[in-house]
Design a protein around this motif. Structure first.
Motif, PDB file in Angstrom:
ATOM      1  N   ALA A  85       0.830  -1.218   0.000  1.00 43.80           N
ATOM      2  CA  ALA A  85       0.000   0.000   0.000  1.00 43.80           C
ATOM      3  C   ALA A  85       0.857   1.256   0.000  1.00 43.80           C
ATOM      4  O   ALA A  85       0.535   2.222  -0.703  1.00 43.80           O
ATOM      5  N   LEU A 129       2.013   2.243  -3.521  1.00 43.40           N
ATOM      6  CA  LEU A 129       1.040   2.502  -4.583  1.00 43.40           C
ATOM      7  C   LEU A 129       1.283   3.806  -5.331  1.00 43.40           C
ATOM      8  O   LEU A 129       1.117   3.864  -6.538  1.00 43.40           O
ATOM      9  N   VAL A 165      -0.974  -2.225  -7.845  1.00 42.27           N
ATOM     10  CA  VAL A 165      -2.436  -2.335  -7.769  1.00 42.27           C
ATOM     11  C   VAL A 165      -2.847  -3.789  -7.936  1.00 42.27           C
ATOM     12  O   VAL A 165      -3.657  -4.310  -7.164  1.00 42.27           O
ATOM     13  N   TRP A 196      -4.705  -6.072  -5.060  1.00 48.11           N
ATOM     14  CA  TRP A 196      -5.990  -6.667  -5.445  1.00 48.11           C
ATOM     15  C   TRP A 196      -5.948  -8.189  -5.262  1.00 48.11           C
ATOM     16  O   TRP A 196      -6.851  -8.785  -4.680  1.00 48.11           O
ATOM     17  N   LEU A 237      -5.054   2.142   3.079  1.00 49.20           N
ATOM     18  CA  LEU A 237      -5.224   1.711   1.700  1.00 49.20           C
ATOM     19  C   LEU A 237      -6.360   2.480   1.034  1.00 49.20           C
ATOM     20  O   LEU A 237      -6.226   2.913  -0.109  1.00 49.20           O
ATOM     21  N   ARG A 276      -5.119   5.864  -0.043  1.00 49.33           N
ATOM     22  CA  ARG A 276      -4.183   5.792  -1.173  1.00 49.33           C
ATOM     23  C   ARG A 276      -4.892   5.420  -2.470  1.00 49.33           C
ATOM     24  O   ARG A 276      -4.587   5.974  -3.531  1.00 49.33           O
ATOM     25  N   VAL A 277      -5.832   4.481  -2.389  1.00 50.37           N
ATOM     26  CA  VAL A 277      -6.572   4.092  -3.592  1.00 50.37           C
ATOM     27  C   VAL A 277      -7.445   5.254  -4.060  1.00 50.37           C
ATOM     28  O   VAL A 277      -7.554   5.518  -5.258  1.00 50.37           O
ATOM     29  N   SER A 281      -6.012  -1.286 -14.103  1.00 51.89           N
ATOM     30  CA  SER A 281      -5.727  -0.836 -12.740  1.00 51.89           C
ATOM     31  C   SER A 281      -6.883  -0.018 -12.182  1.00 51.89           C
ATOM     32  O   SER A 281      -7.185  -0.097 -10.990  1.00 51.89           O
ATOM     33  N   SER A 307      -8.729  -1.004  -8.868  1.00 52.38           N
ATOM     34  CA  SER A 307      -8.746   0.005  -7.804  1.00 52.38           C
ATOM     35  C   SER A 307     -10.171   0.338  -7.387  1.00 52.38           C
ATOM     36  O   SER A 307     -10.452   0.501  -6.194  1.00 52.38           O
ATOM     37  N   LEU A 343     -11.332  -2.492  -5.238  1.00 52.02           N
ATOM     38  CA  LEU A 343     -10.756  -2.369  -3.891  1.00 52.02           C
ATOM     39  C   LEU A 343     -11.447  -1.271  -3.094  1.00 52.02           C
ATOM     40  O   LEU A 343     -11.818  -1.469  -1.935  1.00 52.02           O
ATOM     41  N   TYR A 344     -11.629  -0.125  -3.727  1.00 53.57           N
ATOM     42  CA  TYR A 344     -12.225   1.017  -3.041  1.00 53.57           C
ATOM     43  C   TYR A 344     -13.664   0.709  -2.611  1.00 53.57           C
ATOM     44  O   TYR A 344     -14.069   1.037  -1.492  1.00 53.57           O
TER      45      TYR A 344
END
Length: 132
Positions: free
Chosen positions: A59, A62, A73, A77, A97, A100-101, A114, A118, A121-122
């Motif tokens: 993280a 990133l 990324v 993931w 994280l 940052r994302v 990506s 992303s 993830l978010y």
């Protein structure tokens, strides 16, 4: 050579993801066992490294090296997919994280792949209560 190992030893996508994460853990010093060959990367069931520590290490990278953002990324993931309860086991890392994302998504410099990972993830971070 790593490419020879991959061509000889990795049969499927899950094995490739495990090898990626095992290699990161080794390279970042999280797997402290001495390795005499590349076959440690094929371990899938009980790796010798802490997933939360690997998440934190990946993280923080990133947004540091733009040329490697896609790799970072993807690795974050893949780690989250392989450890479904990772956010709950390390809420601080999850919040870090998420921040940052979010910055990456706002930046507009991500590749389409990506960006998709992303966003996934978010979304997972926000629905888990870790979003900013």
């Amino acid at each position: 050579m790593l490419s020879d190992f991959i061509n000889r030893s990795i049969a499927d996508q899950d094995q490739a993801e495990a090898a990626n994460l095992n290699y990161w853990a080794h390279w970042l010093g999280l797997d402290r066992r001495a390795q005499t060959d590349d076959f440690f990367m094929t371990e899938r069931d009980r790796p010798a490294w802490d997933a939360s520590a690997l998440l934190r290490e990946l993280a923080v990278r990133l947004d540091r090296a733009v040329e490697y953002t896609d790799l970072y990324v993807h690795s974050v993931w893949a780690l989250v997919l392989s450890r479904r309860n990772l956010f709950d086991s390390d809420p601080y890392a999850a919040r870090e994280l998420a921040g940052r994302v979010g910055v990456l998504l706002d930046g507009g410099t991500l590749s389409s792949e990506s960006r998709r990972k992303s966003e996934s993830l978010y979304y997972g971070l926000r629905t888990g209560g870790y979003g900013v």
